[in-house]
Design a protein around this motif. Structure first.
Motif, mmCIF file in Angstrom:
data_model
loop_
_atom_site.group_PDB
_atom_site.id
_atom_site.type_symbol
_atom_site.label_atom_id
_atom_site.label_comp_id
_atom_site.label_asym_id
_atom_site.label_seq_id
_atom_site.Cartn_x
_atom_site.Cartn_y
_atom_site.Cartn_z
ATOM 1 N N ASN A 226 0.824 -1.186 0.000
ATOM 2 C CA ASN A 226 0.000 0.000 0.000
ATOM 3 C C ASN A 226 0.866 1.248 0.000
ATOM 4 N N ARG A 227 0.426 2.287 -0.731
ATOM 5 C CA ARG A 227 1.190 3.523 -0.817
ATOM 6 C C ARG A 227 0.281 4.674 -0.434
ATOM 7 N N THR A 228 0.756 5.546 0.426
ATOM 8 C CA THR A 228 -0.025 6.681 0.877
ATOM 9 C C THR A 228 0.515 7.951 0.256
ATOM 10 N N ASP A 229 -0.396 8.852 -0.150
ATOM 11 C CA ASP A 229 -0.019 10.138 -0.724
ATOM 12 C C ASP A 229 0.934 9.943 -1.907
ATOM 13 N N ILE A 230 0.442 9.279 -2.931
ATOM 14 C CA ILE A 230 1.237 9.008 -4.128
ATOM 15 C C ILE A 230 1.688 10.326 -4.746
ATOM 16 N N PRO A 231 2.965 10.494 -5.033
ATOM 17 C CA PRO A 231 3.461 11.743 -5.626
ATOM 18 C C PRO A 231 2.803 12.018 -6.974
ATOM 19 N N LEU A 232 2.694 13.309 -7.303
ATOM 20 C CA LEU A 232 2.087 13.696 -8.568
ATOM 21 C C LEU A 232 2.804 13.044 -9.751
ATOM 22 N N ALA A 233 4.098 12.848 -9.619
ATOM 23 C CA ALA A 233 4.872 12.250 -10.708
ATOM 24 C C ALA A 233 4.442 10.819 -10.999
ATOM 25 N N ASP A 234 3.805 10.166 -10.002
ATOM 26 C CA ASP A 234 3.376 8.781 -10.180
ATOM 27 C C ASP A 234 1.947 8.664 -10.686
ATOM 28 N N LEU A 235 1.268 9.797 -10.837
ATOM 29 C CA LEU A 235 -0.096 9.775 -11.360
ATOM 30 C C LEU A 235 -0.067 9.684 -12.884
ATOM 31 N N LEU B 260 -12.169 0.661 -6.889
ATOM 32 C CA LEU B 260 -12.606 1.506 -5.784
ATOM 33 C C LEU B 260 -13.084 0.674 -4.601
ATOM 34 N N ILE B 261 -12.696 1.101 -3.393
ATOM 35 C CA ILE B 261 -13.324 0.635 -2.169
ATOM 36 C C ILE B 261 -13.637 1.873 -1.338
ATOM 37 N N LYS B 262 -14.342 1.686 -0.249
ATOM 38 C CA LYS B 262 -14.717 2.797 0.617
ATOM 39 C C LYS B 262 -13.485 3.602 1.018
ATOM 40 N N MET B 263 -13.619 4.932 0.995
ATOM 41 C CA MET B 263 -12.484 5.788 1.352
ATOM 42 C C MET B 263 -12.091 5.595 2.816
ATOM 43 N N PRO B 264 -10.858 5.196 3.112
ATOM 44 C CA PRO B 264 -10.386 5.190 4.499
ATOM 45 C C PRO B 264 -10.310 6.630 5.012
ATOM 46 N N TYR C 133 -8.836 12.074 4.531
ATOM 47 C CA TYR C 133 -9.360 11.043 3.645
ATOM 48 C C TYR C 133 -8.295 10.549 2.691
ATOM 49 N N GLN C 134 -8.403 9.253 2.361
ATOM 50 C CA GLN C 134 -7.588 8.671 1.314
ATOM 51 C C GLN C 134 -8.501 8.089 0.241
ATOM 52 N N LEU C 135 -8.074 8.184 -0.986
ATOM 53 C CA LEU C 135 -8.748 7.497 -2.082
ATOM 54 C C LEU C 135 -8.099 6.120 -2.194
ATOM 55 N N ALA C 136 -8.924 5.073 -2.119
ATOM 56 C CA ALA C 136 -8.402 3.710 -2.180
ATOM 57 C C ALA C 136 -8.742 3.102 -3.532
ATOM 58 N N LEU C 137 -7.715 2.856 -4.329
ATOM 59 C CA LEU C 137 -7.853 2.233 -5.638
ATOM 60 C C LEU C 137 -7.004 0.965 -5.646
#
Length: 282
Positions: free
Chosen positions: A3-12, A18-22, A31-35
């Motif tokens: 799992n990766r949190t706060d993915i850098p813009l360069a990795d987008l 989708l699952i429920k937002m943690p 909030y985190q977007l969980a994909l």
């Protein structure tokens, strides 16, 4: 990949189901977007343009089977028919049939239903009563977009919490008006005063349940009111809903997050409704 949190813009962009937002209790809530295995710090994207694109694929949240349609918040049809988490008693816990020996998954029922639950009052689109497993506090309140919450009773099982909720629902709402919730501006409610008003009204029901389920099956709580603050820059003046089934591309400036809704300058979307949908975030 872990799992990766706060993915850098360069990795987008990133793609996943989708699952429920943690969400983590903070001021404001984080909030985190969980994909799938990806986690994106959504709160950090407030005020920025974002795009969510449905690839057209939908996968079951339980068995990962590809499906043409999602049932019961992210399940394929066979899982919807066979899993206890998709049974009607989840929506109406007072109808729990575990003791009748007809639970679809007895072991699942033992872990999720035959455990202590909390009966609470909350301020969502106004005063409401709700229930949740004791392990889901405060997650349940965040998912509902509550701005205030107060645990009032601890009960032994999910069925018992449902029976108490039904009694309280004769006097107070047990559902949230999501449109009102998303407009914000809720006036504070003295939940302590409301609890002091409501509990005596169902005392006979509580006494009857104690006789049936045991004297330790229901405990009156004396807790503090929990205040919840959401990351919202601007509430929508008019509620317009996005729907991946009608338009696979949802794009706009992220103006806020509340409950399981993203508020964009182009409309709102309930991400939990689309659990199992494969989506690309950019």
């Amino acid at each position: 990949m872990s799992n990766r949190t706060d993915i850098p813009l360069a990795d987008l962009p990133v793609t996943g189901t989708l699952i429920k937002m943690p969400a983590q209790l903070a001021a404001p809530i984080n909030y985190q977007l969980a994909l799938g295995e990806h986690r994106v710090n959504l709160t950090a994207h407030l005020g920025q343009p974002i795009t969510l694109t449905h690839t057209g694929n939908i996968y079951c949240n339980a068995c990962s089977r590809k499906t043409n349609k999602s049932y019961a918040q992210g399940h394929c049809f066979p899982c919807m028919r066979s899993l206890a988490r998709c049974d009607m008693c989840i929506m109406k816990p007072e109808t729990c049939h575990y003791f009748a020996g007809t639970c679809r998954e007895p072991e699942w029922g033992e872990q999720h239903c035959m455990v202590e639950h909390i009966v609470y009052l909350a301020n969502t689109s106004g005063l409401k009563v709700g229930i949740t497993r004791h392990t889901q506090v405060p997650t349940r309140w965040i998912d509902q977009g509550a701005t205030q919450a107060l645990p009032i009773l601890r009960v032994a099982t999910r069925q018992l919490s449902g029976l108490v909720e039904v009694a309280l629902a004769e006097m107070v709402a047990d559902k949230t008006n999501w449109r009102t919730m998303l407009k914000g501006g809720e006036a504070d409610i003295d939940l302590k005063t409301e609890a002091a008003r409501l509990l005596p009204e169902i005392q006979q029901k509580i006494d009857d349940l104690l006789l049936s389920y045991g004297e330790k099956s229901i405990t009156v709580l004396d807790e503090s009111i929990v205040e919840l603050v959401y990351p919202v820059l601007e509430y929508p003046s008019k509620i317009v809903s996005h729907n991946f089934d009608k338009n696979p591309v949802v794009s706009g400036v992220l103006q806020g997050i509340k409950g399981q809704y993203l508020m964009l300058d182009t409309g709102v979307i309930n991400l939990r409704k689309f659990t199992g949908y494969e989506v690309t975030f950019n």
